[in-house]
Enzyme design. Structure first.
Site, short mmCIF file in Angstrom:
data_model
loop_
_atom_site.label_atom_id
_atom_site.label_comp_id
_atom_site.label_asym_id
_atom_site.label_seq_id
_atom_site.Cartn_x
_atom_site.Cartn_y
_atom_site.Cartn_z
N CYS A 2 0.82 -1.22 0.00
CA CYS A 2 0.00 0.00 0.00
C CYS A 2 0.85 1.27 0.00
CB CYS A 2 -0.87 0.05 1.24
SG CYS A 2 -1.85 -1.41 1.48
N ARG A 27 5.04 0.43 -5.99
CA ARG A 27 4.98 -0.43 -4.80
C ARG A 27 3.99 -1.58 -5.00
NH1 ARG A 27 6.65 2.53 -0.08
NH2 ARG A 27 5.12 1.50 1.23
N TRP A 75 -3.00 -2.62 -1.49
CA TRP A 75 -2.57 -3.95 -1.90
C TRP A 75 -3.26 -4.89 -0.90
CZ3 TRP A 75 0.67 -7.98 0.01
CH2 TRP A 75 1.14 -8.88 -0.96
N ASN A 99 -1.68 2.18 6.08
CA ASN A 99 -0.79 1.11 5.60
C ASN A 99 -0.41 0.26 6.79
OD1 ASN A 99 -0.66 2.27 3.14
ND2 ASN A 99 1.49 2.88 3.26
N GLY A 100 -0.25 -1.03 6.57
CA GLY A 100 0.16 -1.91 7.67
C GLY A 100 -0.97 -2.85 8.02
N GLU A 475 18.38 -16.23 -8.84
CA GLU A 475 17.95 -14.86 -9.13
C GLU A 475 17.38 -14.76 -10.55
OE1 GLU A 475 17.19 -12.41 -7.56
OE2 GLU A 475 17.33 -10.70 -8.90
N LYS A 479 13.62 -13.57 -11.38
CA LYS A 479 13.34 -12.44 -12.29
C LYS A 479 12.33 -12.87 -13.34
CE LYS A 479 14.39 -9.89 -10.61
NZ LYS A 479 14.96 -9.56 -9.38
N GLU A 482 8.76 -13.61 -11.94
CA GLU A 482 8.07 -12.40 -11.45
C GLU A 482 7.38 -11.62 -12.56
OE1 GLU A 482 11.60 -10.56 -9.50
OE2 GLU A 482 10.15 -10.04 -7.97
N HIS A 498 19.60 -35.46 -9.08
CA HIS A 498 18.97 -35.93 -7.84
C HIS A 498 17.47 -35.74 -7.86
CE1 HIS A 498 22.90 -36.73 -6.24
NE2 HIS A 498 23.28 -35.51 -6.61
N LYS A 594 6.36 -3.70 -4.24
CA LYS A 594 7.77 -3.32 -4.17
C LYS A 594 8.30 -3.38 -2.75
CE LYS A 594 11.65 -1.84 -5.83
NZ LYS A 594 12.45 -2.89 -6.50
C1 F6R Z 1 12.50 -9.48 -6.47
C2 F6R Z 1 12.24 -8.57 -5.38
C3 F6R Z 1 11.87 -9.16 -4.06
C4 F6R Z 1 12.62 -8.41 -2.95
C5 F6R Z 1 12.14 -8.88 -1.57
C6 F6R Z 1 12.92 -8.22 -0.45
O1 F6R Z 1 12.76 -8.80 -7.67
O2 F6R Z 1 12.32 -7.40 -5.52
O3 F6R Z 1 12.13 -10.53 -4.01
O4 F6R Z 1 13.99 -8.63 -3.11
O5 F6R Z 1 10.79 -8.59 -1.42
O6 F6R Z 1 12.80 -6.85 -0.50
P1 F6R Z 1 13.85 -5.87 0.16
O7 F6R Z 1 15.15 -6.07 -0.52
O8 F6R Z 1 13.28 -4.50 -0.04
O9 F6R Z 1 13.93 -6.26 1.61
#
Ligand code: F6R
Length: 599
Positions: A2, A27, A75, A99-100, A475, A479, A482, A498, A594
């Site tokens: 949010c 976000r 969100w 928010n929260g 990673e 990517k 996502e 395995h 985000k």
């Molecule tokens: C992936 C991504 C998420 C963040 C995760 C942790 O592209 O952005 O997996 O890495 O939510 O977020 P931070 O780094 O802000 O603690």
């Protein structure tokens, strides 16, 4: 997650709020709303989906002259993403955005319902506005009623409230969720969940401490229990915009070679690594390292675990923050507890940090956002200096995290005298090539764009690699999934036989990370095993590989980390191009946020 905005001033309020929310779109959200107060009257609008829907709903509404407004992108956590559940939530004469998570909302709701209050939504937030109006019945004064409301809430919150009982006034409270207040010389006041909406608007900002409660009107600002400390806000709007790229993600991939220079500046010296943030006394007695993070930041942590053990000969262990919190971990005070976070607001990482502090460990944050909750809590911080990252899929933040961690492993190696000075000098020299490598890696963009059309189907992707290329495989898979919504997994190349290899057939795409400087022959054997089972192979390597169906040729390098950074860019570009071809919004992928400020 949010986003919150607020505004008091004479400009058109709806426009101010919606533009502020637009800056927070990155976000992630699924509905949005605003409430605007002028001359004691409040109008509210809400819409499910993108901000364009809210704009459509408000197109005939306009303000002139002084007023106040609050806005929110939601969100969904409690209740579906519907208009009724969207914020602002209203009582008889007041509106709230939040928010929260209010953990004790059920108790409060039951109590209020017994007293005859009717709830419209399924959210935890709605209790705040009804509780406030209940408190008004006995307290009479809006600020007293607001304080008493906030006192009864458990959980995490950033709250803004408007009430007809206090014209042109916004009441605010913060605990556990980020909120910033900004002001400028024109007498305008702004609220936002992060700097982005304030850049170019406010000239100074205050980062609220947990437990802050207060109100602001054109007459002045009041905050308790500690006064707000305003500091100048730098940065301009342009830096926060897309700058000609199709997506923020693309811009951020292209920026990596520049921001990594910022990460290194003043820290990577000709013959040494310097972290002014870490003093000698802080590091005394540290014998081991525990790294804790989520998502991409966890992958950065995992990468560095190889470097710390290899260079600094320190036992390292890496924890996913959400797992760490409930495993009843054994913590010893000779451990440096390192949390890694782009946003500095990730709830699980923040809570893990609190646990480590309570257990008496020294704590270090590696973070991209100064003044974030994690930065403020940790004993020491190394900022990654990547600049605002807007694409939900993390790119430049990851690159800078890995760089800081590589530097840190050498810093410890030097301190513990575990590598000869000659090796140290070599490492520093290779490190200084990274910006160039990141820039040159972009040359494969067109190749990734062309290849992407062959990878839009199939039943899955395996990203495989060994050693530091295993976290890079994780990673790469993250990517891709996502932003493309295709199924992708990362594996250590040696693990395939395995179990996972059972999935191999022509519709399974293997993205093989095959660096020349590290375990090339071992990885090659694993890829051959997959190829023998008919998996379609896309090899990323500086050496041609005859069994590959597709190939992305990287530059030859002499250090594994240089190959790592180049392959990282290839993975980012390939994922982005696949997602674009599939017609996805790569900056705001579905279901993702985000800044993950809930557990
Ligand atoms: C992936 C991504 C998420 C963040 C995760 C942790 O592209 O952005 O997996 O890495 O939510 O977020 P931070 O780094 O802000 O603690």
């Amino acid at each position: 997650m949010c986003g919150i905005v607020g505004y008091i001033g004479k400009r058109e309020i709806k426009h101010q709020l919606i533009e502020g929310l637009r800056e927070l779109e990155y976000r992630g959200y699924d509905s949005a709303g605003i409430a605007v107060m002028q001359e004691g009257e409040i109008r509210a609008f809400k819409a499910v989906g993108k901000l364009a829907n809210l704009e459509e709903k408000t197109k005939n509404f306009e303000t002139r002259g002084l007023g106040a407004g609050i806005g929110h992108t939601r969100w969904a956590t409690h209740g579906k993403p519907t208009e009724l559940n969207a914020h602002p939530h209203m009582g008889e004469y007041s509106y709230v955005v939040h928010n929260g998570i209010i953990e004790n909302y059920r108790e409060i709701k039951e109590r209020l319902e017994k007293e005859g209050v009717q709830f419209l939504s399924q959210t935890d937030t709605e209790v705040i506005v009804h509780l406030f109006e209940k408190e008004m019945e006995t307290k009479g004064d809006p600020f007293d009623a607001f304080k008493s409301t906030i006192d009864q809430l458990d959980g995490a919150y950033a709250v803004l409230l408007l009430t007809r009982k206090a014209p042109d006034t916004i009441f605010f409270a913060r605990k556990g969720s980020p909120m910033i207040i900004g002001r400028n010389g024109e007498g305008e006041i702004f609220f936002a969940s992060s700097d982005a909406p304030l850049i170019g608007e406010a000239t100074e900002v205050a980062y609220m401490e947990d437990g802050t409660v207060g109100y602001v009107s054109p007459e002045g600002l009041h905050a308790e229990p500690v006064e707000l400390q305003f500091v100048p806000l730098s940065g301009d709007k342009m830096t926060a915009q897309k700058g000609g790229y199709r997506f923020f993600m693309e811009k951020e991939i292209y920026e990596q070679y520049q921001v990594i220079g910022d990460t290194m500046i003043g820290r990577v010296l000709d013959e040494d690594i310097l972290f002014e943030e870490l003093d000698e006394a802080f590091l005394n007695g540290i014998e081991r390292i525990k790294l804790c993070a989520c998502g991409t930041s966890y992958h950065a942590a995992l990468t560095s675990s190889y470097l710390f053990e290899r260079q600094a000969k320190m036992p390292v262990n890496v924890e996913i923050a959400s797992e760490f919190r409930y495993k009843e971990p054994l913590l010893t005070t000779d451990t440096l507890f390192v949390v890694i976070s782009q946003s500095g607001e990730t709830a699980d990482t923040l809570e893990a940090l609190k646990m480590a502090k309570e257990a008496g460990l020294k704590t270090l944050a590696i973070c991209n956002v100064d003044n974030s909750s994690i930065v403020r809590l940790a004993d020491a911080t190394i900022l990654t200096r990547a600049g605002i990252e807007k694409g939900v899929a993390s790119t430049k933040a990851f690159a800078t995290q890995v760089m800081v961690l590589w530097m840190l492993s050498l810093f410890f190696a030097k301190k513990r005298q575990t590598i000869p000075q000659e090796t140290m000098l070599d490492e520093l020299r290779y490190m200084s090539y990274v910006p160039k490598v990141l820039q040159k890696s972009l040359e494969v963009h067109e190749k990734c764009r062309r290849l992407s059309k062959r990878y839009l189907h199939g039943h899955g992707f395996f990203f495989i690699g060994r050693d530091i290329f295993f976290p890079l495989a994780l990673e790469g898979a993250l990517k891709l999934k996502e932003i493309s919504y295709l199924h992708a997994e990362g594996y250590p190349a040696g693990e395939m036989k395995h179990g996972p290899i059972a999935l191999a057939d022509a519709e399974l795409f293997t993205i093989a990370l095959m660096p020349k400087t590290l375990l090339y022959d071992k990885t090659k054997s694993n890829v051959e095993e997959l190829s023998a089972r008919d998996s379609t192979i896309l090899a990323i390597s500086p050496e041609m590989f005859e069994l590959a169906d597709d190939f992305i040729l990287t530059h030859p390098h002499k250090h594994p980390m240089l190959e790592f950074f180049e392959m990282m860019v290839v993975e980012q570009l390939l994922s982005m191009e696949i997602a674009i071809r599939l017609g996805n919004d790569v900056d705001m992928p579905r279901n993702l946020a985000k800044s993950v400020t809930v557990e």
